[in-house]
Design a protein around this motif. Structure first.
Motif, mmCIF file in Angstrom:
data_model
loop_
_atom_site.group_PDB
_atom_site.id
_atom_site.type_symbol
_atom_site.label_atom_id
_atom_site.label_comp_id
_atom_site.label_asym_id
_atom_site.label_seq_id
_atom_site.Cartn_x
_atom_site.Cartn_y
_atom_site.Cartn_z
ATOM 1 N N THR A 81 0.851 -1.196 0.000
ATOM 2 C CA THR A 81 0.000 0.000 0.000
ATOM 3 C C THR A 81 0.887 1.246 0.000
ATOM 4 O O THR A 81 0.640 2.207 -0.738
ATOM 5 N N TYR A 82 1.954 1.201 0.810
ATOM 6 C CA TYR A 82 2.900 2.328 0.853
ATOM 7 C C TYR A 82 3.479 2.576 -0.540
ATOM 8 O O TYR A 82 3.527 3.705 -1.013
ATOM 9 N N PHE A 83 3.901 1.483 -1.221
ATOM 10 C CA PHE A 83 4.508 1.645 -2.546
ATOM 11 C C PHE A 83 3.523 2.300 -3.520
ATOM 12 O O PHE A 83 3.861 3.272 -4.203
ATOM 13 N N GLY A 140 0.307 8.346 -5.826
ATOM 14 C CA GLY A 140 -0.314 9.428 -5.057
ATOM 15 C C GLY A 140 -1.201 8.872 -3.954
ATOM 16 O O GLY A 140 -1.677 7.742 -4.015
ATOM 17 N N ASP A 141 -1.451 9.732 -2.946
ATOM 18 C CA ASP A 141 -2.146 9.310 -1.720
ATOM 19 C C ASP A 141 -3.576 8.827 -1.922
ATOM 20 O O ASP A 141 -4.113 8.100 -1.087
ATOM 21 N N ASP A 142 -4.210 9.250 -3.019
ATOM 22 C CA ASP A 142 -5.630 8.900 -3.210
ATOM 23 C C ASP A 142 -5.839 7.467 -3.674
ATOM 24 O O ASP A 142 -6.969 6.977 -3.710
ATOM 25 N N VAL A 143 -4.753 6.816 -4.047
ATOM 26 C CA VAL A 143 -4.879 5.469 -4.615
ATOM 27 C C VAL A 143 -5.436 4.487 -3.583
ATOM 28 O O VAL A 143 -5.070 4.536 -2.410
ATOM 29 N N TRP A 156 -8.430 2.436 -10.323
ATOM 30 C CA TRP A 156 -7.924 3.427 -11.267
ATOM 31 C C TRP A 156 -9.077 3.914 -12.131
ATOM 32 O O TRP A 156 -9.696 3.121 -12.829
ATOM 33 N N LYS A 157 -9.394 5.191 -12.033
ATOM 34 C CA LYS A 157 -10.503 5.789 -12.800
ATOM 35 C C LYS A 157 -11.777 4.951 -12.677
ATOM 36 O O LYS A 157 -12.419 4.600 -13.671
ATOM 37 N N GLY A 158 -12.110 4.591 -11.419
ATOM 38 C CA GLY A 158 -13.365 3.882 -11.157
ATOM 39 C C GLY A 158 -13.341 2.389 -11.431
ATOM 40 O O GLY A 158 -14.348 1.712 -11.210
#
Ligand code: YSA
Length: 231
Positions: free
Chosen positions: A133-135, A141-144, A166-168
């Motif tokens: 998750t960190y990677f 970016g943080d929103d992932v 990714w994009k929904g």
């Protein structure tokens, strides 16, 4: 003088970004051969002789005395590294891999993977989830949002598939799990004393998402019209 200075291919830039992220959290970089033996690519990873992944369709077998293959995944390097190093250790392994399959916009016969292997005292699935998750957050970016689905790999138990939103849409990014005791046994690591996690991703997929490239084949055509957009 008007000499033009070259610049890295987007695949090279992404591999360097991956190095930076993992080096900051203590990972070393390891390498292994692209022409690999059946033992390291399959047997030592607990992949049985009758596993479909060994089919002619998936694997490029090389005619030689010792049964050799173009490695089908970077996981082969896990065994080579563990044979030579005492835990604890944390490594990443970037490299080319090869599969005898039809190509399309998301599949190539030659592509790149990045493997990670972390072995130590009391390493757990929670550590694996935390590092992955960190990677992804550092890289995209943080929103992932990252999710883990139960899965099967012969060389990990339990095993998970890692998806990223990714994009929904949910996209499969790679496989992961806790190193199987038989894999430790094949490489001479004491499975009672040590535990570890491993994961493997397609680097091309990271490049495509990061730079909005919709066909993996574009990365391998040496077309300067593509490459020069990344100078
Ligand atoms: C699983 C568990 C571990 O503990 C360590 C590693 C792994 C991953 C395992 N070795 C493996 O290769 N799994 S995989 O066949 O699903 O491939 C991993 C990723 O490589 C895929 O999610 C995809 O991103 C990429 N990939 C697979 N075939 C591809 C491809 N990318 C481009 N072209 C292809 N033909």
């Amino acid at each position: 003088m008007n000499n033009k200075i070259g610049h890295p291919h987007p695949l090279t830039s992404v591999i360097r970004d991956i190095y930076t992220i993992f080096r900051e959290i203590g990972y070393d970089v390891a390498q292994g051969p692209e022409l690999e033996t059946e033992f390291y690519n399959f047997d030592a990873l607990n992949i049985p002789k009758d596993h479909p992944a060994r089919d002619m369709q998936d694997t490029f077998w090389i005619k030689s005395k010792e049964r050799k293959v173009l490695r089908t995944h970077t996981s082969a390097v896990q065994i080579r590294y563990m044979e030579k190093h005492e835990p604890p250790f944390k490594i990443i392994v970037p490299g080319k891999v090869f599969r005898n399959e039809a190509t399309d916009a998301t599949h190539e016969a030659q592509f790149h993977q990045i493997e990670a292997l972390c072995v130590g005292k009391d390493v757990s699935l929670a550590d694996l989830k935390g590092v992955l998750t960190y990677f992804f957050k550092r890289f995209f970016g943080d929103d992932v949002v990252v999710r883990f689905r139960p899965s099967f790999f012969a060389f990990t138990e339990p095993s998970v598939e890692v998806d990223m939103e990714w994009k929904g849409k949910w996209l499969e990014m790679g496989g992961a799990g806790m190193v199987h005791p038989k894999v430790f046994e094949s490489s001479g690591v004491d499975a009672i004393k040590w535990s570890g996690f491993a994961f493997g991703f397609g680097i091309d997929r990271l490049v495509m998402l990061k730079y909005g490239i919709d066909d993996i084949r574009l990365l391998y055509q040496g077309d300067l019209r593509l490459v020069n957009q990344f100078s």
